[in-house]
Design an enzyme around this catalytic site. Sequence first.
Site, mmCIF file in Angstrom:
data_model
loop_
_atom_site.group_PDB
_atom_site.id
_atom_site.type_symbol
_atom_site.label_atom_id
_atom_site.label_comp_id
_atom_site.label_asym_id
_atom_site.label_seq_id
_atom_site.Cartn_x
_atom_site.Cartn_y
_atom_site.Cartn_z
ATOM 1 N N ALA A 175 0.797 -1.107 0.070
ATOM 2 C CA ALA A 175 0.037 -0.127 -0.099
ATOM 3 C C ALA A 175 0.952 1.299 0.075
ATOM 4 C CB ALA A 175 -0.797 -0.035 1.208
ATOM 5 N N GLY A 203 0.990 -5.780 0.603
ATOM 6 C CA GLY A 203 0.121 -5.954 -0.867
ATOM 7 C C GLY A 203 1.109 -6.487 -1.905
ATOM 8 N N GLU A 231 1.575 -9.998 -1.782
ATOM 9 C CA GLU A 231 0.006 -10.681 -1.976
ATOM 10 C C GLU A 231 -0.095 -10.501 -3.515
ATOM 11 O OE1 GLU A 231 -2.673 -9.643 1.939
ATOM 12 O OE2 GLU A 231 -1.755 -8.071 1.062
ATOM 13 N N GLU A 289 2.258 -6.894 7.988
ATOM 14 C CA GLU A 289 1.050 -6.050 8.421
ATOM 15 C C GLU A 289 1.128 -6.069 10.019
ATOM 16 O OE1 GLU A 289 0.000 -7.066 4.072
ATOM 17 O OE2 GLU A 289 1.214 -7.964 5.795
#
Length: 259
Positions: free
Chosen positions: A65, A110, A113, A133
Amino acid sequence: MSTVQFEMIDEHIGTITLNRPEAANAFSKQLMKDFHEQLDQIEIHQSLRVLIIKAQGEKAFCAGADLKERRTMNQEQVVDAVRQIGELVTRVANLKVPTIAAINGAAFGGGLELSLGCDIRIASKNAKMGLTETSLAIIPGAGGTQRLARLIGLAKAKYYILTAKRFDSFEGEKVGLIEEVVELTDLEDKALEIANQIASNAPVGVQMAKKAMEEGFDHDIHTGLKIERDRYLNTIPTADRLEALEAFKEKRKPTFTGK
């Protein structure tokens, strides 16, 4: 200039390039919008057989992010932004063609991910990664808790997610997350080598094999075998199957058309 670029590098192999190197290729609103626009093209592309996802620059694949942008958001906007990243990763995971993540550098949150949504991951020797995270008082929210466990096993996934551990590409290879580790200068060539191996096979067979594995993975063996048979039957009427038999008889390499 678009923050995400799609390019066909030959008749059957395409690349998606994240192009925000000044911001570690982080998921800004604009990058996600541009990514979706490129996926619109990819999903209807007729000759594409393999997609490589890579990033501009040498330092970062995707840092996750965009935290600078995230700091300006209220709680509802944060939740929506995480949902959007998750939807983007799922859209990549649902592509009918195989995908290869070429991880050149940092892949955190992310960004990792996104690679988990790909079918194959390769990385440079200097790449660093992790689902970090919990160190930021949140959890992976774009599929990380689910996809990592399915890839490397529940115990190892708990270890990496609960500790928020950062690790290198060699450790990633050791636990089964990364398939191959190469020099940064060789990364794109290795991705292209793997892509060519896949693209030389029959497209319908490749796509049905991918679907059979994905659809059967969470079922019991009997259900999985039925799914495999159903997908196998999809390959029987193809011209490519007959071409493979003919090529074998004639001792030549088959020419597959995807039909």
